[in-house]
Design a protein around this motif. Sequence first.
Motif, PDB file in Angstrom:
ATOM      1  N   THR A   5       0.843  -1.200   0.000  1.00 41.71           N
ATOM      2  CA  THR A   5       0.000   0.000   0.000  1.00 41.71           C
ATOM      3  C   THR A   5       0.883   1.257   0.000  1.00 41.71           C
ATOM      4  O   THR A   5       0.621   2.216  -0.728  1.00 41.71           O
ATOM      5  N   LYS A   6       1.934   1.207   0.817  1.00 40.84           N
ATOM      6  CA  LYS A   6       2.870   2.352   0.874  1.00 40.84           C
ATOM      7  C   LYS A   6       3.560   2.535  -0.473  1.00 40.84           C
ATOM      8  O   LYS A   6       3.713   3.655  -0.954  1.00 40.84           O
ATOM      9  N   PHE A   7       3.960   1.415  -1.062  1.00 39.95           N
ATOM     10  CA  PHE A   7       4.630   1.446  -2.363  1.00 39.95           C
ATOM     11  C   PHE A   7       3.728   2.122  -3.402  1.00 39.95           C
ATOM     12  O   PHE A   7       4.155   3.020  -4.124  1.00 39.95           O
ATOM     13  N   PHE A   8       2.457   1.708  -3.434  1.00 37.11           N
ATOM     14  CA  PHE A   8       1.495   2.268  -4.396  1.00 37.11           C
ATOM     15  C   PHE A   8       1.322   3.770  -4.166  1.00 37.11           C
ATOM     16  O   PHE A   8       1.203   4.543  -5.106  1.00 37.11           O
ATOM     17  N   LYS A   9       1.316   4.153  -2.906  1.00 29.88           N
ATOM     18  CA  LYS A   9       1.116   5.567  -2.558  1.00 29.88           C
ATOM     19  C   LYS A   9       2.238   6.430  -3.126  1.00 29.88           C
ATOM     20  O   LYS A   9       2.011   7.559  -3.556  1.00 29.88           O
ATOM     21  N   ILE A  10       3.435   5.860  -3.115  1.00 27.40           N
ATOM     22  CA  ILE A  10       4.589   6.597  -3.630  1.00 27.40           C
ATOM     23  C   ILE A  10       4.671   6.471  -5.157  1.00 27.40           C
ATOM     24  O   ILE A  10       4.944   7.437  -5.859  1.00 27.40           O
ATOM     25  N   SER A  11       4.393   5.249  -5.655  1.00 27.60           N
ATOM     26  CA  SER A  11       4.583   5.027  -7.097  1.00 27.60           C
ATOM     27  C   SER A  11       3.480   5.653  -7.950  1.00 27.60           C
ATOM     28  O   SER A  11       3.736   6.104  -9.063  1.00 27.60           O
ATOM     29  N   ASN A  12       2.253   5.699  -7.401  1.00 26.65           N
ATOM     30  CA  ASN A  12       1.124   6.136  -8.244  1.00 26.65           C
ATOM     31  C   ASN A  12       1.270   7.542  -8.832  1.00 26.65           C
ATOM     32  O   ASN A  12       0.997   7.734 -10.013  1.00 26.65           O
ATOM     33  N   PRO A  13       1.701   8.536  -8.019  1.00 26.04           N
ATOM     34  CA  PRO A  13       1.847   9.884  -8.619  1.00 26.04           C
ATOM     35  C   PRO A  13       2.855   9.893  -9.766  1.00 26.04           C
ATOM     36  O   PRO A  13       2.795  10.753 -10.641  1.00 26.04           O
ATOM     37  N   ILE A  14       3.792   8.921  -9.761  1.00 26.67           N
ATOM     38  CA  ILE A  14       4.792   8.863 -10.839  1.00 26.67           C
ATOM     39  C   ILE A  14       4.224   8.095 -12.044  1.00 26.67           C
ATOM     40  O   ILE A  14       4.241   8.590 -13.167  1.00 26.67           O
ATOM     41  N   THR A  15       3.690   6.877 -11.779  1.00 25.90           N
ATOM     42  CA  THR A  15       3.209   6.045 -12.890  1.00 25.90           C
ATOM     43  C   THR A  15       2.053   6.709 -13.639  1.00 25.90           C
ATOM     44  O   THR A  15       1.854   6.461 -14.829  1.00 25.90           O
ATOM     45  N   LYS A  16       1.316   7.547 -12.930  1.00 21.67           N
ATOM     46  CA  LYS A  16       0.186   8.274 -13.530  1.00 21.67           C
ATOM     47  C   LYS A  16       0.571   9.068 -14.782  1.00 21.67           C
ATOM     48  O   LYS A  16      -0.236   9.241 -15.691  1.00 21.67           O
ATOM     49  N   ASN A  17       1.822   9.555 -14.796  1.00 25.00           N
ATOM     50  CA  ASN A  17       2.271  10.416 -15.892  1.00 25.00           C
ATOM     51  C   ASN A  17       2.681   9.657 -17.150  1.00 25.00           C
ATOM     52  O   ASN A  17       3.017  10.271 -18.149  1.00 25.00           O
ATOM     53  N   PHE A  18       2.703   8.329 -17.059  1.00 26.76           N
ATOM     54  CA  PHE A  18       3.134   7.544 -18.217  1.00 26.76           C
ATOM     55  C   PHE A  18       1.991   6.712 -18.767  1.00 26.76           C
ATOM     56  O   PHE A  18       1.167   6.218 -18.011  1.00 26.76           O
ATOM     57  N   SER A  19       1.968   6.561 -20.088  1.00 23.57           N
ATOM     58  CA  SER A  19       0.901   5.762 -20.695  1.00 23.57           C
ATOM     59  C   SER A  19       1.123   4.290 -20.371  1.00 23.57           C
ATOM     60  O   SER A  19       2.248   3.863 -20.077  1.00 23.57           O
ATOM     61  N   PHE A  20       0.058   3.497 -20.439  1.00 27.63           N
ATOM     62  CA  PHE A  20       0.179   2.081 -20.089  1.00 27.63           C
ATOM     63  C   PHE A  20       1.148   1.353 -21.019  1.00 27.63           C
ATOM     64  O   PHE A  20       1.808   0.398 -20.611  1.00 27.63           O
ATOM     65  N   GLY A  21       1.243   1.835 -22.250  1.00 28.80           N
ATOM     66  CA  GLY A  21       2.162   1.236 -23.221  1.00 28.80           C
ATOM     67  C   GLY A  21       3.599   1.158 -22.709  1.00 28.80           C
ATOM     68  O   GLY A  21       4.343   0.238 -23.060  1.00 28.80           O
ATOM     69  N   ARG A  22       3.966   2.098 -21.849  1.00 27.09           N
ATOM     70  CA  ARG A  22       5.328   2.104 -21.300  1.00 27.09           C
ATOM     71  C   ARG A  22       5.549   0.964 -20.302  1.00 27.09           C
ATOM     72  O   ARG A  22       6.676   0.636 -19.967  1.00 27.09           O
ATOM     73  N   PHE A  23       4.445   0.398 -19.783  1.00 28.52           N
ATOM     74  CA  PHE A  23       4.539  -0.654 -18.762  1.00 28.52           C
ATOM     75  C   PHE A  23       4.275  -2.040 -19.326  1.00 28.52           C
ATOM     76  O   PHE A  23       4.701  -3.020 -18.747  1.00 28.52           O
ATOM     77  N   SER A  24       3.535  -2.073 -20.464  1.00 23.78           N
ATOM     78  CA  SER A  24       3.023  -3.372 -20.908  1.00 23.78           C
ATOM     79  C   SER A  24       4.139  -4.372 -21.232  1.00 23.78           C
ATOM     80  O   SER A  24       3.967  -5.561 -21.022  1.00 23.78           O
ATOM     81  N   ASN A  25       5.285  -3.885 -21.696  1.00 18.12           N
ATOM     82  CA  ASN A  25       6.351  -4.863 -21.978  1.00 18.12           C
ATOM     83  C   ASN A  25       7.070  -5.335 -20.714  1.00 18.12           C
ATOM     84  O   ASN A  25       7.922  -6.201 -20.770  1.00 18.12           O
ATOM     85  N   LEU A  26       6.693  -4.765 -19.576  1.00 24.27           N
ATOM     86  CA  LEU A  26       7.247  -5.235 -18.295  1.00 24.27           C
ATOM     87  C   LEU A  26       6.315  -6.231 -17.602  1.00 24.27           C
ATOM     88  O   LEU A  26       6.611  -6.733 -16.522  1.00 24.27           O
ATOM     89  N   LEU A  27       5.142  -6.486 -18.249  1.00 24.83           N
ATOM     90  CA  LEU A  27       4.191  -7.456 -17.678  1.00 24.83           C
ATOM     91  C   LEU A  27       4.873  -8.821 -17.550  1.00 24.83           C
ATOM     92  O   LEU A  27       5.361  -9.352 -18.544  1.00 24.83           O
TER      93      LEU A  27
END
Length: 339
Positions: A5-27
């Motif tokens: 939960t803490k991780f999400f709280k910190i990561s979300n404001p950052i990941t929000k700025n990137f399109s999902f396409g930037r993450f999909s190859n890390l699935l």
Amino acid sequence: MSFKTKFFKISNPITKNFSFGRFSNLLPFGNQILVYHLVSDADLKHAKHLFPYRSVKQFERDLGFLSMHFDFISWDTFVKNKTEKLTTKKPTILLTFDDGYSEFYDIIYPILKRKGIYAINFINPKFIDNKELMWRNKASLIISKILENKELQSKVSQFPNFGNDLKINLDSILKINYKNRDRLNIIADHLEIEFDIYLKNKPVYLTTEQLLKLKNDGFGISSHGWDHPLYNQLSVENQLANTQQSLDYMTENHFLNDSFAFPFTDHLVENQFFDSIFRQNTDLKFTFGAAGLKLDSNPKNLQRIPVEIGNYSAEEILKNEILYYQFLKKFNKNRIIRS
Ligand SMILES: [Zn+2]
């Protein structure tokens, strides 16, 4: 607050700025399994203190995002892909709903049907046909009633082991566990809250008739334990008995007896349980936890991604889950090890 939960709280404001396409190859996996409970625009007293459920609009938004990046698949396709180790061009999603809430029939089913999306319902046979309120729903209902009524607030403070701090009292109600769930009935009696009347006025769970209609329309009905216990509070014998009772119900009613999703969590469930349940049920193909993107030392136990967390959308959950998985992997912590 959990580390994740803490991780999400910190990561979300950052990941929000990137399109999902930037993450999909890390699935990490070709297929993702998502778990929801229900979707509703109503104020559901029996559920609102347990998990943040989606409004219809929010759910439709999730589906819109998911359809852009994933192919939704059925249980049969899922099993086929998994057992034959098939890889798909586009990552896939198996949609699952836990606890058998009536909203699946009234709200979710028409939406999914319109969009041609399959889902599987993991239900607790004990509560089907609204025979009884599930103990966690009792806790949420008691809390809702107390918050609405000043008189009940003072009444609950007189209850043994309760005090004058309302927040602490409500917290203690929410913390009542499966083992001492009878305490919820005692508190309800003390506050004159009648679960049966609540259930009669508004059905909370699916009925047998609805389950059959869903099944005949191609949706999956499968096992979530008999009465929603917390497995790590049960002896292995009782874990097996509770699971078997729900699997037998599936067999008798010609629903899916080849899958099982743990209520709450499979945390601390040992190999002995898995060895026995798969040995006793040769049709059983996979069991499911809800620890998010994670591997499991038992290859037949697959982890689902819980979507109802905070106010995050499915897109935000997936981005943060992907980042969290890659983070855990760096420390070799991306696999649940069972004893
Ligand atoms: Zn559940």
